[in-house]
Motif scaffolding. Structure first.
Motif, PDB file in Angstrom:
ATOM      1  N   LEU A 121       0.800  -1.228   0.000  1.00  0.00           N
ATOM      2  CA  LEU A 121       0.000   0.000   0.000  1.00  0.00           C
ATOM      3  C   LEU A 121       0.830   1.274   0.000  1.00  0.00           C
ATOM      4  CD1 LEU A 121      -2.789  -0.976   2.550  1.00  0.00           C
ATOM      5  CD2 LEU A 121      -2.993  -0.818   0.059  1.00  0.00           C
ATOM      6  N   ALA A 122       1.963   1.256   0.668  1.00  0.00           N
ATOM      7  CA  ALA A 122       2.765   2.469   0.818  1.00  0.00           C
ATOM      8  C   ALA A 122       3.638   2.695  -0.416  1.00  0.00           C
ATOM      9  CB  ALA A 122       3.647   2.373   2.060  1.00  0.00           C
ATOM     10  N   SER A 123       3.903   3.961  -0.697  1.00  0.00           N
ATOM     11  CA  SER A 123       4.856   4.286  -1.762  1.00  0.00           C
ATOM     12  C   SER A 123       6.263   3.885  -1.339  1.00  0.00           C
ATOM     13  CB  SER A 123       4.814   5.781  -2.065  1.00  0.00           C
ATOM     14  OG  SER A 123       3.518   6.185  -2.431  1.00  0.00           O
ATOM     15  N   ARG A 124       6.555   4.063  -0.041  1.00  0.00           N
ATOM     16  CA  ARG A 124       7.832   3.695   0.555  1.00  0.00           C
ATOM     17  C   ARG A 124       7.579   3.360   2.021  1.00  0.00           C
ATOM     18  NH1 ARG A 124       8.079   7.600  -2.509  1.00  0.00           N
ATOM     19  NH2 ARG A 124       7.463   9.167  -1.020  1.00  0.00           N
ATOM     20  N   TRP A 125       8.432   2.527   2.596  1.00  0.00           N
ATOM     21  CA  TRP A 125       8.384   2.310   4.031  1.00  0.00           C
ATOM     22  C   TRP A 125       9.779   1.934   4.515  1.00  0.00           C
ATOM     23  CZ3 TRP A 125       8.925  -2.165   7.135  1.00  0.00           C
ATOM     24  CH2 TRP A 125       9.121  -3.364   6.434  1.00  0.00           C
ATOM     25  N   ALA A 126      10.024   2.205   5.790  1.00  0.00           N
ATOM     26  CA  ALA A 126      11.342   1.938   6.360  1.00  0.00           C
ATOM     27  C   ALA A 126      11.219   1.804   7.872  1.00  0.00           C
ATOM     28  CB  ALA A 126      12.306   3.072   6.024  1.00  0.00           C
ATOM     29  N   VAL A 127      12.229   1.215   8.467  1.00  0.00           N
ATOM     30  CA  VAL A 127      12.351   1.136   9.925  1.00  0.00           C
ATOM     31  C   VAL A 127      13.540   1.998  10.316  1.00  0.00           C
ATOM     32  CG1 VAL A 127      12.652  -0.368  11.917  1.00  0.00           C
ATOM     33  CG2 VAL A 127      11.450  -1.218   9.891  1.00  0.00           C
ATOM     34  N   LEU A 128      13.290   2.953  11.218  1.00  0.00           N
ATOM     35  CA  LEU A 128      14.315   3.907  11.638  1.00  0.00           C
ATOM     36  C   LEU A 128      14.587   3.772  13.126  1.00  0.00           C
ATOM     37  CD1 LEU A 128      12.618   6.934   9.868  1.00  0.00           C
ATOM     38  CD2 LEU A 128      14.476   5.546   8.953  1.00  0.00           C
ATOM     39  N   ASP A 129      15.824   4.080  13.535  1.00  0.00           N
ATOM     40  CA  ASP A 129      16.131   4.136  14.958  1.00  0.00           C
ATOM     41  C   ASP A 129      15.434   5.348  15.557  1.00  0.00           C
ATOM     42  OD1 ASP A 129      17.766   1.883  14.991  1.00  0.00           O
ATOM     43  OD2 ASP A 129      19.527   3.046  14.409  1.00  0.00           O
ATOM     44  N   ARG A 130      14.977   5.203  16.784  1.00  0.00           N
ATOM     45  CA  ARG A 130      14.340   6.300  17.506  1.00  0.00           C
ATOM     46  C   ARG A 130      15.258   6.682  18.663  1.00  0.00           C
ATOM     47  NH1 ARG A 130       9.322   6.039  21.456  1.00  0.00           N
ATOM     48  NH2 ARG A 130       8.665   8.208  21.385  1.00  0.00           N
ATOM     49  N   VAL A 131      15.578   7.947  18.736  1.00  0.00           N
ATOM     50  CA  VAL A 131      16.471   8.434  19.786  1.00  0.00           C
ATOM     51  C   VAL A 131      15.609   8.958  20.927  1.00  0.00           C
ATOM     52  CG1 VAL A 131      18.270  10.110  20.316  1.00  0.00           C
ATOM     53  CG2 VAL A 131      18.206   9.017  18.062  1.00  0.00           C
ATOM     54  N   PRO A 132      15.833   8.611  22.157  1.00  0.00           N
ATOM     55  CA  PRO A 132      16.962   7.860  22.696  1.00  0.00           C
ATOM     56  C   PRO A 132      16.752   6.350  22.702  1.00  0.00           C
ATOM     57  CG  PRO A 132      15.671   8.697  24.510  1.00  0.00           C
ATOM     58  CD  PRO A 132      15.010   9.178  23.236  1.00  0.00           C
ATOM     59  N   VAL A 133      15.498   5.879  22.543  1.00  0.00           N
ATOM     60  CA  VAL A 133      15.266   4.445  22.615  1.00  0.00           C
ATOM     61  C   VAL A 133      14.109   4.061  21.701  1.00  0.00           C
ATOM     62  CG1 VAL A 133      13.686   4.610  24.590  1.00  0.00           C
ATOM     63  CG2 VAL A 133      14.945   2.501  24.208  1.00  0.00           C
ATOM     64  N   GLY A 134      14.232   2.878  21.116  1.00  0.00           N
ATOM     65  CA  GLY A 134      13.121   2.357  20.330  1.00  0.00           C
ATOM     66  C   GLY A 134      13.338   2.439  18.832  1.00  0.00           C
ATOM     67  N   LYS A 135      12.210   2.326  18.129  1.00  0.00           N
ATOM     68  CA  LYS A 135      12.240   2.360  16.673  1.00  0.00           C
ATOM     69  C   LYS A 135      11.009   3.082  16.154  1.00  0.00           C
ATOM     70  CE  LYS A 135       9.989  -2.126  16.273  1.00  0.00           C
ATOM     71  NZ  LYS A 135       9.826  -2.279  17.710  1.00  0.00           N
ATOM     72  N   THR A 136      11.093   3.530  14.918  1.00  0.00           N
ATOM     73  CA  THR A 136       9.976   4.148  14.221  1.00  0.00           C
ATOM     74  C   THR A 136       9.797   3.410  12.906  1.00  0.00           C
ATOM     75  OG1 THR A 136      10.377   6.326  15.184  1.00  0.00           O
ATOM     76  CG2 THR A 136       9.118   6.267  13.141  1.00  0.00           C
ATOM     77  N   VAL A 137       8.560   2.993  12.636  1.00  0.00           N
ATOM     78  CA  VAL A 137       8.239   2.430  11.339  1.00  0.00           C
ATOM     79  C   VAL A 137       7.541   3.534  10.561  1.00  0.00           C
ATOM     80  CG1 VAL A 137       7.065   0.603  10.064  1.00  0.00           C
ATOM     81  CG2 VAL A 137       8.034   0.122  12.320  1.00  0.00           C
ATOM     82  N   ARG A 138       8.108   3.875   9.415  1.00  0.00           N
ATOM     83  CA  ARG A 138       7.607   4.977   8.587  1.00  0.00           C
ATOM     84  C   ARG A 138       7.032   4.438   7.287  1.00  0.00           C
ATOM     85  NH1 ARG A 138      11.621   9.714   7.756  1.00  0.00           N
ATOM     86  NH2 ARG A 138      10.615  10.278   9.720  1.00  0.00           N
ATOM     87  N   ALA A 139       5.848   4.912   6.949  1.00  0.00           N
ATOM     88  CA  ALA A 139       5.234   4.618   5.657  1.00  0.00           C
ATOM     89  C   ALA A 139       4.865   5.939   5.014  1.00  0.00           C
ATOM     90  CB  ALA A 139       3.996   3.748   5.839  1.00  0.00           C
ATOM     91  N   GLU A 140       5.140   6.065   3.725  1.00  0.00           N
ATOM     92  CA  GLU A 140       4.816   7.288   3.001  1.00  0.00           C
ATOM     93  C   GLU A 140       3.883   6.983   1.844  1.00  0.00           C
ATOM     94  OE1 GLU A 140       8.400   9.226   1.743  1.00  0.00           O
ATOM     95  OE2 GLU A 140       8.828   9.960   3.754  1.00  0.00           O
ATOM     96  N   LEU A 141       2.934   7.889   1.640  1.00  0.00           N
ATOM     97  CA  LEU A 141       2.012   7.815   0.516  1.00  0.00           C
ATOM     98  C   LEU A 141       2.254   9.030  -0.376  1.00  0.00           C
ATOM     99  CD1 LEU A 141      -1.424   6.941   2.158  1.00  0.00           C
ATOM    100  CD2 LEU A 141      -0.026   5.478   0.728  1.00  0.00           C
ATOM    101  N   ASP A 142       2.534   8.784  -1.638  1.00  0.00           N
ATOM    102  CA  ASP A 142       2.585   9.877  -2.598  1.00  0.00           C
ATOM    103  C   ASP A 142       1.148  10.182  -3.005  1.00  0.00           C
ATOM    104  OD1 ASP A 142       5.342  10.036  -2.533  1.00  0.00           O
ATOM    105  OD2 ASP A 142       5.582   8.591  -4.170  1.00  0.00           O
ATOM    106  N   LEU A 143       0.774  11.445  -2.948  1.00  0.00           N
ATOM    107  CA  LEU A 143      -0.601  11.851  -3.235  1.00  0.00           C
ATOM    108  C   LEU A 143      -0.690  12.445  -4.632  1.00  0.00           C
ATOM    109  CD1 LEU A 143      -1.390  13.497   0.192  1.00  0.00           C
ATOM    110  CD2 LEU A 143      -1.902  11.182  -0.535  1.00  0.00           C
ATOM    111  N   VAL A 144      -1.768  12.185  -5.290  1.00  0.00           N
ATOM    112  CA  VAL A 144      -2.011  12.729  -6.618  1.00  0.00           C
ATOM    113  C   VAL A 144      -2.946  13.917  -6.474  1.00  0.00           C
ATOM    114  CG1 VAL A 144      -2.941  12.228  -8.903  1.00  0.00           C
ATOM    115  CG2 VAL A 144      -1.743  10.446  -7.624  1.00  0.00           C
ATOM    116  N   VAL A 145      -2.567  15.046  -7.055  1.00  0.00           N
ATOM    117  CA  VAL A 145      -3.416  16.237  -7.005  1.00  0.00           C
ATOM    118  C   VAL A 145      -4.548  16.048  -7.998  1.00  0.00           C
ATOM    119  CG1 VAL A 145      -3.481  18.722  -7.338  1.00  0.00           C
ATOM    120  CG2 VAL A 145      -1.435  17.660  -6.420  1.00  0.00           C
ATOM    121  N   PRO A 146      -5.834  16.168  -7.537  1.00  0.00           N
ATOM    122  CA  PRO A 146      -6.950  15.975  -8.459  1.00  0.00           C
ATOM    123  C   PRO A 146      -7.046  17.093  -9.492  1.00  0.00           C
ATOM    124  CG  PRO A 146      -7.739  16.519  -6.240  1.00  0.00           C
ATOM    125  CD  PRO A 146      -6.251  16.448  -6.198  1.00  0.00           C
TER     126      PRO A 146
END
Length: 146
Positions: A121-146
């Motif tokens: 579903l996502a245009s892109r996704w990644a797992v990033l380190d979260r400072v100071p502890v943990g992780k962030t899962v990022r998903a991006e959607l590219d939007l189309v201008v109507p």
């Protein structure tokens, strides 16, 4: 000699951030508030972008609650919207040692397909380190201008 001046429309990035309890109720609330916030940003309920974002948030929040839960710690949802261009969904938890990965599953396996859904579903996704502890899962959607 002067160089030509090109004018670009200013871009305003809108951001929504909220922490939720690491419970199934917190995951449901994250999905509902995402839909509400997107509607306030003029991405209407029932639109393709709204429905896709709701599925992504539901999956990432459920993963944070199921696999990233640390007792007494919340998970965090951040939505970043660049009108007409992109919607970024970040779900962060405090469990950095358990990093998700999209893997193929057998036809009789009961779980483990959530990140395959995110990948589809996502245009892109990644797992990033979260400072100071943990992780962030990022998903991006590219939007189309109507």
């Amino acid at each position: 000699m002067t160089s030509p001046v090109t004018r670009e429309a200013p871009v305003t990035v809108r951001v929504f951030t909220q922490r939720f309890s690491s419970t199934p109720r917190g995951a449901r609330l994250a999905r509902r508030l995402t839909l509400h916030q997107l509607d306030r940003w003029r991405i209407p309920y029932g639109s393709e972008a709204s429905d896709t974002a709701a599925l992504l948030v539901a999956e990432l929040a459920a993963n944070a609650v199921t696999h990233g839960r640390v007792p007494g710690r919340d998970f965090e949802l951040t939505l970043s919207y660049t009108p007409g261009l992109r919607l970024r969904i970040d779900v962060s938890d405090t469990r950095g040692e358990r990093r998700p990965a999209a893997t193929t599953r057998g036809p009789l396996d009961e779980g483990g397909r959530g990140l395959l859904l995110v990948e589809a579903l996502a245009s892109r996704w990644a797992v990033l380190d979260r400072v100071p502890v943990g992780k962030t899962v990022r998903a991006e959607l590219d939007l189309v201008v109507p």
